[in-house]
Design a protein around this motif. Structure first.
Motif, short mmCIF file in Angstrom:
data_model
loop_
_atom_site.label_atom_id
_atom_site.label_comp_id
_atom_site.label_asym_id
_atom_site.label_seq_id
_atom_site.Cartn_x
_atom_site.Cartn_y
_atom_site.Cartn_z
N PHE A 245 0.86 -1.18 0.00
CA PHE A 245 0.00 0.00 0.00
C PHE A 245 0.90 1.24 0.00
CE2 PHE A 245 -2.56 -3.33 2.02
CZ PHE A 245 -3.68 -3.29 1.22
N THR A 246 1.23 1.71 -1.19
CA THR A 246 2.20 2.79 -1.31
C THR A 246 1.65 4.14 -0.87
OG1 THR A 246 1.55 3.02 -3.64
CG2 THR A 246 3.47 1.64 -3.15
N ASP A 247 0.32 4.26 -0.81
CA ASP A 247 -0.30 5.50 -0.34
C ASP A 247 -0.73 5.30 1.12
OD1 ASP A 247 -0.28 6.76 -2.98
OD2 ASP A 247 -1.79 5.24 -3.48
N VAL A 248 -0.09 6.02 2.02
CA VAL A 248 -0.41 5.88 3.45
C VAL A 248 -1.69 6.66 3.75
CG1 VAL A 248 0.36 6.30 5.81
CG2 VAL A 248 2.00 5.59 4.06
N LYS A 249 -2.68 5.97 4.30
CA LYS A 249 -3.96 6.57 4.66
C LYS A 249 -4.16 6.52 6.17
CE LYS A 249 -5.35 7.08 0.32
NZ LYS A 249 -5.57 8.41 -0.29
N GLY A 250 -4.87 7.51 6.70
CA GLY A 250 -5.10 7.55 8.14
C GLY A 250 -5.82 6.34 8.66
N GLU A 251 -6.71 5.76 7.83
CA GLU A 251 -7.49 4.60 8.27
C GLU A 251 -6.66 3.33 8.39
OE1 GLU A 251 -10.27 7.57 6.55
OE2 GLU A 251 -8.35 6.71 5.92
N MET A 252 -5.41 3.36 7.97
CA MET A 252 -4.55 2.19 8.06
C MET A 252 -4.07 1.96 9.50
SD MET A 252 -2.26 2.81 4.62
CE MET A 252 -1.54 1.18 4.48
N CYS A 253 -4.09 3.02 10.30
CA CYS A 253 -3.57 2.94 11.66
C CYS A 253 -4.47 2.10 12.55
CB CYS A 253 -3.41 4.33 12.24
SG CYS A 253 -2.60 4.37 13.84
N GLY A 254 -3.90 1.08 13.19
CA GLY A 254 -4.65 0.28 14.15
C GLY A 254 -5.34 -0.93 13.57
N LEU A 255 -5.17 -1.21 12.27
CA LEU A 255 -5.80 -2.39 11.68
C LEU A 255 -5.06 -3.66 12.12
CD1 LEU A 255 -6.51 -1.18 8.01
CD2 LEU A 255 -8.04 -1.15 10.00
N GLU A 256 -5.68 -4.80 11.90
CA GLU A 256 -5.10 -6.08 12.31
C GLU A 256 -4.07 -6.54 11.28
OE1 GLU A 256 -8.22 -8.87 12.98
OE2 GLU A 256 -9.14 -7.71 14.58
N TRP A 257 -2.98 -5.80 11.19
CA TRP A 257 -2.00 -6.09 10.16
C TRP A 257 -1.29 -7.43 10.37
CZ3 TRP A 257 -2.71 -3.74 5.93
CH2 TRP A 257 -3.14 -2.41 5.88
N GLY A 258 -1.09 -7.82 11.61
CA GLY A 258 -0.44 -9.10 11.87
C GLY A 258 -1.26 -10.25 11.33
N ARG A 259 -2.56 -10.23 11.59
CA ARG A 259 -3.44 -11.29 11.08
C ARG A 259 -3.50 -11.26 9.56
NH1 ARG A 259 -8.17 -11.06 8.98
NH2 ARG A 259 -8.63 -8.94 9.71
N MET A 260 -3.61 -10.05 8.99
CA MET A 260 -3.70 -9.94 7.53
C MET A 260 -2.40 -10.40 6.86
SD MET A 260 -6.02 -6.60 6.66
CE MET A 260 -5.44 -5.42 7.91
N TYR A 261 -1.27 -10.10 7.51
CA TYR A 261 0.01 -10.56 6.96
C TYR A 261 0.03 -12.08 6.87
CZ TYR A 261 5.03 -11.57 6.74
OH TYR A 261 6.26 -12.06 6.38
N GLU A 262 -0.36 -12.75 7.95
CA GLU A 262 -0.39 -14.21 7.95
C GLU A 262 -1.34 -14.76 6.89
OE1 GLU A 262 1.19 -16.76 9.64
OE2 GLU A 262 2.59 -15.13 10.07
N ALA A 276 -4.30 2.04 -7.28
CA ALA A 276 -5.42 2.54 -8.09
C ALA A 276 -6.76 2.12 -7.49
CB ALA A 276 -5.30 2.02 -9.52
N GLU A 277 -6.82 0.89 -6.98
CA GLU A 277 -8.06 0.39 -6.38
C GLU A 277 -8.37 1.13 -5.08
OE1 GLU A 277 -11.49 -2.01 -6.31
OE2 GLU A 277 -10.05 -1.49 -7.88
N VAL A 278 -7.34 1.42 -4.30
CA VAL A 278 -7.54 2.19 -3.06
C VAL A 278 -8.12 3.56 -3.38
CG1 VAL A 278 -6.37 3.38 -1.16
CG2 VAL A 278 -5.73 1.03 -1.71
N GLN A 279 -7.55 4.24 -4.36
CA GLN A 279 -8.03 5.56 -4.74
C GLN A 279 -9.46 5.50 -5.25
OE1 GLN A 279 -6.37 8.19 -3.94
NE2 GLN A 279 -4.58 7.01 -3.31
N LYS A 280 -9.77 4.47 -6.01
CA LYS A 280 -11.12 4.30 -6.55
C LYS A 280 -12.14 4.12 -5.43
CE LYS A 280 -13.83 1.13 -9.44
NZ LYS A 280 -13.76 -0.13 -10.25
N LEU A 281 -11.80 3.29 -4.46
CA LEU A 281 -12.73 3.03 -3.35
C LEU A 281 -12.85 4.24 -2.42
CD1 LEU A 281 -11.75 -0.66 -2.59
CD2 LEU A 281 -13.91 0.13 -3.51
#
Length: 389
Positions: A245-262, A276-281
């Motif tokens: 995710f090359t575009d850092v968004k405020g909503e990224m903070c605090g997500l379950e990144w450890g679980r998503m990584y696995e 592009a999909e992030v920007q679209k959404l």
């Protein structure tokens, strides 16, 4: 556990040999080197945060002759002690006496200790502290430490675990993840909530590496002389997020990144397409939950529940249309509920699927869910006239 109350130890004695290291996680010392103010199981110094109001309050209390509360020492040998409770208050006093911060005098002017009148200096230095010297086994001392409320600022769970599993592993972990001077803090803060002083990054690193079993992980690694495994896993997660995710968004903070990584890190993604999909959404007015965008994309943009979208998908619409039409035909009425209660020619009209729109029974803008139970099909005329009613 044995305790002895001491009432004759002064601030001056405590501050004799005081050493303050700006690098959190390092030991602080006093009482002519006999007292370890910040043993490895202690939290970091936090009274300087939030503008330093709490450390100033400690000094103002001393100047007014107020007690600053009970302090507990753990007796580790015949002539050596470590602070069990009172680290924040003792460090505040030591920092002030060493001109690390100033207080305001009665005229609102800032005064450092070295510039104060002698009578005020003496009032600080000659203040007697109430100190309990405690002596017991490690388990007794740690259990007592867990029950203490430090100056009205409760220990967070990770601070308690640091105390329980104190040792070389915790010391190294705090030096890496609990040091607010670490140059990586800003990068980590984009994905992790909290502060280094309150152990947020150390806790998250442990959570990710242990797959949620922090207690067991700390127990098994307590005596490790390095944290290489912990750092490697933590950095792998951070690098995966930032490269994908090359575009850092405020909503990224605090997500379950450890679980998503696995769950997703073994899949291949195109960062340009992801961006592009992030920007679209983000530009889609029907997406209610932007925090869900990232996992939605990782999961091949299938699970619309993550987005809490305001539109019904085709499967739901067709299912509701079929059920609604079947009931309408059995009653000889229109499959649009609004037409069915009218008095014109459309009262018994069966509309085709492509002539109808899906609508929220309970308006979405008023909390109605985008779920099959809250979906009804209306003819386009009535749907567009309904609004949020």
């Amino acid at each position: 556990m044995k305790t002895i109350l001491k009432t004759n130890i002064t601030v001056k004695e405590i501050c004799d040999g005081f050493v303050y290291n700006e690098l959190e996680g390092k030991g602080l010392f006093g009482l002519s080197g006999k007292l370890t103010i910040q043993p490895e199981y202690q939290r970091n110094y936090i009274y300087a945060s939030d503008g330093g109001k709490r450390e100033v309050a400690v000094i103002e209390s001393l100047l007014k002759g107020y007690p600053i509360g009970l302090i507990y020492f753990n007796k580790v040998s015949e002539n050596n002690f470590e602070v069990l409770d009172g680290q924040q208050r003792i460090t505040s006093v030591g920092r002030f006496v060493n001109d690390k911060f100033a207080i305001k005098d009665e005229n609102g002017m800032e005064q450092y200790f070295s510039g104060m009148a002698k009578d005020k200096k003496d009032k600080v230095l000659e203040a007697n502290l109430l100190i309990y010297e405690c002596e017991g086994t490690e388990s007794q001392i740690k259990e007592w430490f867990k029950t203490i409320n430090i100056a009205g600022v409760p220990l967070v769970p990770q601070e308690l675990l640091n105390a329980i599993y104190s040792g070389p592993f915790v010391t190294l972990g705090k030096e890496e993840f609990s040091n607010s001077q670490n140059a990586n803090i800003q990068k980590w803060s984009a994905y992790i909530k909290g502060s280094a002083n309150r152990q947020a990054f150390f806790e998250r690193a442990l959570d990710w590496a242990s797959k949620g079993n922090i207690d067991d992980y700390m127990s098994s690694h307590r005596n490790d002389k390095n944290i290489n495994e912990l750092k490697k896993y933590f950095n792998s997660v951070i690098d995966w997020i930032s490269s994908l995710f090359t575009d850092v968004k405020g909503e990224m903070c605090g997500l379950e990144w450890g679980r998503m990584y696995e769950q997703y890190h073994k899949k291949a993604y195109n960062p340009a397409k992801v961006s592009a999909e992030v920007q679209k959404l983000y530009g889609n007015p029907y997406v209610e939950n932007r925090k869900g965008i990232f996992e939605f994309i990782l999961g091949d943009s299938v699970d619309t529940k993550l987005l809490e979208v305001r539109v019904f998908d085709e499967v739901v619409k067709k299912s509701v249309y079929a059920s609604q039409t079947k009931k309408a035909e059995s009653k000889g009425k229109s499959n649009c509920s609004h037409c069915a209660i009218g008095h014109d020619a459309n009262k018994s009209k069966i509309w085709r699927f492509d002539e109808m729109d899906a609508d929220h029974v309970a308006a979405w803008s008023r909390g109605g869910k985008t779920a099959a139970k809250n979906c009804e099909m209306l003819c386009r005329t009535h749907n567009r006239a309904k609004g949020n009613r």
